[in-house]
Design a protein around this motif. Structure first.
Motif, PDB file in Angstrom:
ATOM      1  N   ALA A   1       9.741  48.198 -12.968  1.00 22.37           N
ATOM      2  CA  ALA A   1       9.368  47.109 -13.738  1.00 22.37           C
ATOM      3  C   ALA A   1      10.244  46.847 -15.098  1.00 22.37           C
ATOM      4  CB  ALA A   1       7.869  47.561 -14.169  1.00 22.37           C
ATOM      5  N   LEU A   2      11.472  47.324 -14.761  1.00 20.59           N
ATOM      6  CA  LEU A   2      12.556  46.953 -15.744  1.00 20.59           C
ATOM      7  C   LEU A   2      13.813  46.847 -14.984  1.00 20.59           C
ATOM      8  CD1 LEU A   2      13.590  50.088 -17.828  1.00 20.59           C
ATOM      9  CD2 LEU A   2      11.530  50.226 -16.285  1.00 20.59           C
ATOM     10  N   GLN A   3      14.709  46.145 -15.541  1.00 19.92           N
ATOM     11  CA  GLN A   3      15.888  45.956 -14.981  1.00 19.92           C
ATOM     12  C   GLN A   3      16.991  45.911 -16.251  1.00 19.92           C
ATOM     13  OE1 GLN A   3      16.720  42.876 -12.270  1.00 19.92           O
ATOM     14  NE2 GLN A   3      14.733  43.124 -11.576  1.00 19.92           N
ATOM     15  N   CYS A   4      17.201  45.161 -17.035  1.00 21.52           N
ATOM     16  CA  CYS A   4      18.057  45.339 -18.164  1.00 21.52           C
ATOM     17  C   CYS A   4      17.400  46.231 -19.348  1.00 21.52           C
ATOM     18  CB  CYS A   4      18.491  44.100 -18.888  1.00 21.52           C
ATOM     19  SG  CYS A   4      17.316  43.138 -19.690  1.00 21.52           S
ATOM     20  N   GLY A   5      16.083  46.076 -19.525  1.00 18.08           N
ATOM     21  CA  GLY A   5      15.260  47.091 -20.322  1.00 18.08           C
ATOM     22  C   GLY A   5      14.994  46.280 -21.680  1.00 18.08           C
ATOM     23  N   PHE A   6      15.670  44.882 -22.034  1.00 18.30           N
ATOM     24  CA  PHE A   6      15.747  44.234 -23.135  1.00 18.30           C
ATOM     25  C   PHE A   6      14.042  44.192 -23.749  1.00 18.30           C
ATOM     26  CE2 PHE A   6      16.092  41.441 -26.604  1.00 18.30           C
ATOM     27  CZ  PHE A   6      16.919  42.091 -27.291  1.00 18.30           C
ATOM     28  N   CYS A   7      13.585  43.591 -22.685  1.00 24.73           N
ATOM     29  CA  CYS A   7      11.786  43.402 -22.992  1.00 24.73           C
ATOM     30  C   CYS A   7      10.996  44.497 -22.996  1.00 24.73           C
ATOM     31  CB  CYS A   7      11.402  42.494 -21.980  1.00 24.73           C
ATOM     32  SG  CYS A   7      11.274  43.050 -20.348  1.00 24.73           S
TER      33      CYS A   7
ATOM     34  N   CYS B   1      10.336  38.030 -19.911  1.00 24.29           N
ATOM     35  CA  CYS B   1      11.313  38.930 -19.184  1.00 24.29           C
ATOM     36  C   CYS B   1      11.958  38.071 -18.299  1.00 24.29           C
ATOM     37  CB  CYS B   1      10.464  39.954 -18.220  1.00 24.29           C
ATOM     38  SG  CYS B   1      11.664  40.942 -17.351  1.00 24.29           S
ATOM     39  N   ARG B   2      13.277  38.174 -18.394  1.00 21.97           N
ATOM     40  CA  ARG B   2      14.268  37.349 -17.701  1.00 21.97           C
ATOM     41  C   ARG B   2      14.916  38.123 -16.258  1.00 21.97           C
ATOM     42  NH1 ARG B   2      17.079  33.150 -20.394  1.00 21.97           N
ATOM     43  NH2 ARG B   2      16.351  32.729 -22.591  1.00 21.97           N
ATOM     44  N   CYS B   3      14.444  39.164 -16.227  1.00 19.59           N
ATOM     45  CA  CYS B   3      14.786  39.937 -14.988  1.00 19.59           C
ATOM     46  C   CYS B   3      13.851  40.120 -13.875  1.00 19.59           C
ATOM     47  CB  CYS B   3      15.249  41.373 -15.339  1.00 19.59           C
ATOM     48  SG  CYS B   3      16.769  41.435 -16.842  1.00 19.59           S
ATOM     49  N   THR B   4      12.621  40.590 -14.182  1.00 19.95           N
ATOM     50  CA  THR B   4      11.860  41.203 -13.215  1.00 19.95           C
ATOM     51  C   THR B   4      11.042  40.187 -12.383  1.00 19.95           C
ATOM     52  OG1 THR B   4      10.077  41.609 -14.426  1.00 19.95           O
ATOM     53  CG2 THR B   4      11.784  43.337 -14.482  1.00 19.95           C
ATOM     54  N   GLY B   5      10.887  38.778 -13.008  1.00 18.11           N
ATOM     55  CA  GLY B   5      10.063  38.030 -12.192  1.00 18.11           C
ATOM     56  C   GLY B   5       8.435  38.234 -12.411  1.00 18.11           C
TER      57      GLY B   5
HETATM   58  S1  FES Z   1      13.875  43.775 -17.883  1.00 19.91           S
HETATM   59 FE1  FES Z   1      15.504  42.427 -18.482  1.00 19.91          FE
HETATM   60  S2  FES Z   1      14.458  41.104 -19.672  1.00 19.91           S
HETATM   61 FE2  FES Z   1      12.859  42.207 -19.018  1.00 19.91          FE
END
Ligand code: FES
Ligand code: FES
Length: 167
Positions: free
Chosen positions: A96-102, A134-138
């Motif tokens: 549930a996270l990719q870049c982890g920013f959110c 979140c810009r990564c996970t959808g």
């Molecule tokens: S994991 Fe990248 S913005 Fe949510």
């Protein structure tokens, strides 16, 4: 400048701060707790969400002086918390996270959802997550992670909330 007294993750502190300092900048720059992320700085993206007196708050649009006398809990402040442990495990398991920013803001909101709302379904989770981008996970893995913890809670693995949401 004004002196504020604040508890951050259980630690009492007293600091002299500029009247215009945001709580997010206070947490990051004065407390050196950089797990609270700052994205839009306009109260829109939810990345800076933390708990202020046990309620989620956008720390980028909350002044540090407004938190005088309050209890703040950041993403670093949950180490012994069984519900947050379950949420983190579910986030890991569901990717549930990719870049982890959110993620710090998502974790705070997920924790709030699971501790406040007794009856959850996917639509309600989606609605409750509406203020966290979140810009990564959808979003689906995040929703599934919350559903997983909710299912554990229903099976009494994780303690149930004591407060139901005011509808
Ligand atoms: S994991 Fe990248 S913005 Fe949510
Ligand atoms: S950084 Fe606070 S809501 Fe976006």
């Amino acid at each position: 400048m004004r002196t504020i007294n604040i508890r951050v993750n259980g630690e009492a502190m007293s600091r002299s701060v500029d009247d215009r300092l945001s709580l997010a900048d206070f947490i990051r720059d004065h407390c050196l707790l950089t797990g609270t992320h700052v994205g839009c700085e306009q109260g829109v993206c939810g990345a800076c969400t933390l708990m202020l007196d046990s309620k989620p708050a956008r720390s980028c649009i909350t002044l540090a002086v407004a938190a005088d006398g309050a209890e703040v809990r950041t993403v670093e402040g949950y180490d012994d918390d069984p519900l947050m442990r379950a949420v983190r495990t579910a986030f890991n398991r569901r990717h549930a996270l990719q870049c982890g920013f959110c993620t710090p803001g998502m974790l705070a909101t997920a924790y709030d959802i699971l501790s406040r709302i007794a009856e959850l379904d996917r639509d309600r989770i989606r609605a409750e997550l509406g203020g966290n981008f979140c810009r990564c996970t959808g979003y689906l893995p995040i929703i599934q992670a919350i559903e997983d913890v909710y299912a554990q809670r229903v099976q009494s693995v994780v303690s149930k909330p004591v407060i139901e949401a005011a509808e």
